[in-house]
Write a protein that holds these residues in place. Structure first.
Motif, PDB file in Angstrom:
ATOM      1  N   ILE A   1       0.852  -1.103  -0.054  1.00 27.82           N
ATOM      2  CA  ILE A   1       0.179  -0.102   0.153  1.00 27.82           C
ATOM      3  C   ILE A   1       0.929   1.251  -0.123  1.00 27.82           C
ATOM      4  N   LYS A   2       1.060   1.817  -1.187  1.00 24.19           N
ATOM      5  CA  LYS A   2       1.915   3.052  -1.317  1.00 24.19           C
ATOM      6  C   LYS A   2       1.233   4.286  -1.332  1.00 24.19           C
ATOM      7  N   THR A   3      -0.019   4.155  -1.910  1.00 19.39           N
ATOM      8  CA  THR A   3      -0.845   5.273  -1.927  1.00 19.39           C
ATOM      9  C   THR A   3      -1.980   5.127  -1.670  1.00 19.39           C
ATOM     10  N   VAL A   4      -2.945   6.348  -1.547  1.00 17.58           N
ATOM     11  CA  VAL A   4      -4.398   6.321  -1.530  1.00 17.58           C
ATOM     12  C   VAL A   4      -5.113   5.308  -2.597  1.00 17.58           C
ATOM     13  N   ALA A   5      -4.406   5.533  -3.714  1.00 18.25           N
ATOM     14  CA  ALA A   5      -5.128   4.799  -4.795  1.00 18.25           C
ATOM     15  C   ALA A   5      -4.819   3.283  -4.793  1.00 18.25           C
ATOM     16  N   ASP A   6      -3.891   2.882  -4.127  1.00 13.38           N
ATOM     17  CA  ASP A   6      -3.794   1.378  -3.898  1.00 13.38           C
ATOM     18  C   ASP A   6      -4.938   0.842  -3.125  1.00 13.38           C
ATOM     19  N   LEU A   7      -5.736   1.522  -2.097  1.00  9.88           N
ATOM     20  CA  LEU A   7      -6.672   1.098  -1.529  1.00  9.88           C
ATOM     21  C   LEU A   7      -8.264   0.999  -2.458  1.00  9.88           C
ATOM     22  N   GLN A   8      -8.149   1.386  -3.590  1.00  6.18           N
ATOM     23  CA  GLN A   8      -9.363   1.265  -4.429  1.00  6.18           C
ATOM     24  C   GLN A   8      -9.405  -0.074  -4.867  1.00  6.18           C
ATOM     25  N   GLY A   9     -10.764  -0.633  -4.480  1.00  7.96           N
ATOM     26  CA  GLY A   9     -11.190  -2.061  -4.799  1.00  7.96           C
ATOM     27  C   GLY A   9     -10.750  -3.006  -3.967  1.00  7.96           C
ATOM     28  N   LEU A  10      -9.863  -2.679  -2.893  1.00  7.89           N
ATOM     29  CA  LEU A  10      -9.143  -3.658  -2.053  1.00  7.89           C
ATOM     30  C   LEU A  10     -10.101  -4.331  -1.172  1.00  7.89           C
ATOM     31  N   LYS A  11     -10.273  -5.659  -1.267  1.00  2.00           N
ATOM     32  CA  LYS A  11     -11.281  -6.195  -0.321  1.00  2.00           C
ATOM     33  C   LYS A  11     -10.411  -6.574   0.835  1.00  2.00           C
ATOM     34  N   MET A  12     -11.033  -6.184   1.943  1.00  2.00           N
ATOM     35  CA  MET A  12     -10.281  -6.235   3.270  1.00  2.00           C
ATOM     36  C   MET A  12     -11.247  -6.801   4.493  1.00  2.00           C
ATOM     37  N   ARG A  13     -10.685  -7.698   5.236  1.00  2.00           N
ATOM     38  CA  ARG A  13     -11.569  -7.936   6.605  1.00  2.00           C
ATOM     39  C   ARG A  13     -11.173  -7.061   7.546  1.00  2.00           C
ATOM     40  N   ILE A  14     -12.122  -6.261   7.873  1.00  2.29           N
ATOM     41  CA  ILE A  14     -11.874  -5.146   8.967  1.00  2.29           C
ATOM     42  C   ILE A  14     -13.151  -5.271   9.584  1.00  2.29           C
ATOM     43  N   GLY A  15     -13.218  -5.084  11.182  1.00  5.21           N
ATOM     44  CA  GLY A  15     -14.555  -5.024  11.788  1.00  5.21           C
ATOM     45  C   GLY A  15     -14.785  -3.884  12.188  1.00  5.21           C
ATOM     46  N   GLY A  16     -16.109  -3.581  12.484  1.00  4.54           N
ATOM     47  CA  GLY A  16     -16.657  -2.356  12.848  1.00  4.54           C
ATOM     48  C   GLY A  16     -16.627  -1.448  11.986  1.00  4.54           C
ATOM     49  N   ILE A  17     -16.540  -0.152  12.539  1.00  6.17           N
ATOM     50  CA  ILE A  17     -17.086   1.113  11.915  1.00  6.17           C
ATOM     51  C   ILE A  17     -15.833   1.601  11.079  1.00  6.17           C
ATOM     52  N   ALA A  18     -14.569   1.116  11.275  1.00  7.65           N
ATOM     53  CA  ALA A  18     -13.334   1.055  10.473  1.00  7.65           C
ATOM     54  C   ALA A  18     -13.504   0.962   9.031  1.00  7.65           C
ATOM     55  N   GLY A  19     -14.376  -0.142   8.874  1.00 10.48           N
ATOM     56  CA  GLY A  19     -14.598  -0.364   7.415  1.00 10.48           C
ATOM     57  C   GLY A  19     -15.384   0.578   6.639  1.00 10.48           C
ATOM     58  N   GLN A  20     -16.196   1.445   7.442  1.00 14.93           N
ATOM     59  CA  GLN A  20     -17.126   2.466   6.819  1.00 14.93           C
ATOM     60  C   GLN A  20     -16.049   3.588   6.467  1.00 14.93           C
ATOM     61  N   VAL A  21     -15.092   3.700   7.095  1.00 14.93           N
ATOM     62  CA  VAL A  21     -14.127   4.841   6.861  1.00 14.93           C
ATOM     63  C   VAL A  21     -13.356   4.385   5.659  1.00 14.93           C
ATOM     64  N   LEU A  22     -12.862   3.272   5.655  1.00 12.08           N
ATOM     65  CA  LEU A  22     -11.998   2.846   4.470  1.00 12.08           C
ATOM     66  C   LEU A  22     -12.820   2.657   3.339  1.00 12.08           C
ATOM     67  N   GLN A  23     -14.112   2.534   3.210  1.00 13.15           N
ATOM     68  CA  GLN A  23     -15.120   2.381   2.343  1.00 13.15           C
ATOM     69  C   GLN A  23     -14.944   3.730   1.470  1.00 13.15           C
ATOM     70  N   LYS A  24     -15.101   4.819   2.491  1.00 18.60           N
ATOM     71  CA  LYS A  24     -14.747   6.118   1.628  1.00 18.60           C
ATOM     72  C   LYS A  24     -13.693   6.307   0.678  1.00 18.60           C
ATOM     73  N   LEU A  25     -12.645   5.370   0.779  1.00 20.02           N
ATOM     74  CA  LEU A  25     -11.446   5.431  -0.072  1.00 20.02           C
ATOM     75  C   LEU A  25     -11.364   4.346  -0.907  1.00 20.02           C
ATOM     76  N   GLY A  26     -12.510   3.787  -1.146  1.00 22.03           N
ATOM     77  CA  GLY A  26     -12.472   2.571  -2.061  1.00 22.03           C
ATOM     78  C   GLY A  26     -12.323   1.323  -1.760  1.00 22.03           C
ATOM     79  N   VAL A  27     -12.005   1.094  -0.431  1.00 24.67           N
ATOM     80  CA  VAL A  27     -12.065  -0.318   0.385  1.00 24.67           C
ATOM     81  C   VAL A  27     -13.592  -1.033   0.325  1.00 24.67           C
ATOM     82  N   VAL A  28     -13.493  -2.365  -0.144  1.00 25.67           N
ATOM     83  CA  VAL A  28     -14.648  -3.202   0.278  1.00 25.67           C
ATOM     84  C   VAL A  28     -14.369  -3.726   1.377  1.00 25.67           C
ATOM     85  N   PRO A  29     -14.961  -3.478   2.613  1.00 27.76           N
ATOM     86  CA  PRO A  29     -14.707  -4.012   3.717  1.00 27.76           C
ATOM     87  C   PRO A  29     -15.531  -5.289   3.895  1.00 27.76           C
TER      88      PRO A  29
END
Length: 362
Positions: A164-192
């Motif tokens: 993960i070098k830039t914010v762009a690397d988060l786009q479309g990334l499927k990540m196991r993450i619990g709780g409300i943090a997933g909603q934060v990362l969703q704003k940056l393109g992560v699929v929690p």
């Protein structure tokens, strides 16, 4: 005459004893509860906290109050633990409050939210800053009474199959993450993805997910994540000091004798200290082993940290606009966090920063 008086007096004494004995017995009734954990038995630190509570409660009541602990999945799935307590399937569970943000995002604030408190600050807020009272007023809606029963300390940022070098690397990334943090990362393109601890490894191995966070080196090593994802990031900005909770069925809690309530409360406080101490001892050793085995440690780039911080504050504003319970809790947390950091900036951080640099000299 004296003999008759003696017998009369003795009779009164015997009668009083006969009345008092049942009253004493009634104050220490036999109580047997079941506790369902959200964690597998293999995680002796976090699962073990529930066993610590059960052992302490039994010893402090001469085995009159017994709590039988069940691992995740033995009674209900890991993320259904609180529901089992609400509906009376079990009397008690050991879980993390943020697992239940689907019911209400306020649940998250009691455990940990992105860019929240470190472990000592969270403990201080819950124990002495009005946090526990605030949340138990909220938990009443779900027929729950909550007691903090653990804190893992600051967590790691998770395992990834790619860098993960830039914010762009988060786009479309499927990540196991619990709780409300997933909603934060969703704003940056992560699929929690919210997945129980025991199911993370196969999901990473099969490529169903691209990354996963759990706790830290000791638990992560036990779960084998280093075998299926090479990059290990830090810090876990979403969990600077996450509290773990015991949830007790509110009706069962209210029915407990006051002495048993005190015993259980103190057992949970003891387990909280033990959990943090275990992680603080075991994480450094596990981290050394992981790095020696080829794990590649990486800090999250400042660009990523800043973007996540901004996204978190945006999310708090959005939720607060429509959820008064969350607004009350998040504002109380932020106020306590900012106030406590005045002290940390002067003493704790300054001392730690010096010692981290100085340790190489001896």
């Amino acid at each position: 005459m004296k003999r008759r008086n003696f017998l009369a007096t003795t009779g009164v004494g015997l009668a009083a004893t006969a009345v008092a004995a049942p009253a004493i017995a009634q104050s220490m009734p036999e109580v047997k509860w079941r506790l369902t954990s959200s964690f597998p038995k293999s995680l002796d630190t976090i699962y073990g906290a529930a066993e610590t509570v059960a052992k302490q409660v039994a010893e402090m009541t001469d085995n009159k109050f017994q709590i039988q602990v069940f691992a995740a999945g033995e009674i209900v799935p890991p993320l259904a633990a609180a529901d089992a307590v609400t509906n009376g399937t079990v009397e008690m569970c050991h879980t993390v409050s943020y697992y239940y943000v689907g019911k209400d995002p306020t649940f998250a604030v009691a455990a940990s939210v992105p860019f929240g408190m470190n472990a000592r600050q969270q403990n201080a807020w819950l124990y002495q800053g009005g946090g526990q009272e605030l949340f138990n007023e909220f938990y009443k809606k779900y027929n729950l009474y909550g007691i903090q029963t653990g804190n893992t300390g600051a967590q790691m940022g998770g395992w990834f199959r790619k860098e993960i070098k830039t914010v762009a690397d988060l786009q479309g990334l499927k990540m196991r993450i619990g709780g409300i943090a997933g909603q934060v990362l969703q704003k940056l393109g992560v699929v929690p993805q919210q997945i129980g601890g025991g199911d993370i490894y196969p999901a990473l191995e099969k490529g169903t997910i691209d990354g996963a966070e759990w706790v830290g080196p000791y638990d992560d090593e036990k779960l084998g994540f280093n075998k299926v994802a090479p990059f290990y990031y830090y810090p876990g900005w979403w969990e600077g000091g996450p509290a773990v909770h015991s949830f007790i069925n509110l009706e069962k809690w209210n029915a407990l004798p006051k002495a048993y309530q005190a015993v259980l409360t103190n057992a949970c406080a003891y387990a909280t200290n033990i959990m943090t101490a275990k992680y603080d001892v075991q994480n450094p050793q596990a981290l050394r082993r992981l790095v020696a085995a080829g794990t590649q440690l990486r800090p999250f780039p400042p660009e990523v940290m800043d973007a996540c911080f901004n996204a978190a504050n945006e999310l708090w504003a959005e939720i607060s606009a429509k959820n008064p319970d969350f607004k009350k809790a998040i504002e109380a947390m932020i106020a306590s966090r900012n106030d406590q950091y005045l002290w940390w900036q002067v003493a704790e951080f300054t001392y730690d920063n010096f010692m981290i640099r100085a340790r190489a000299r001896r």
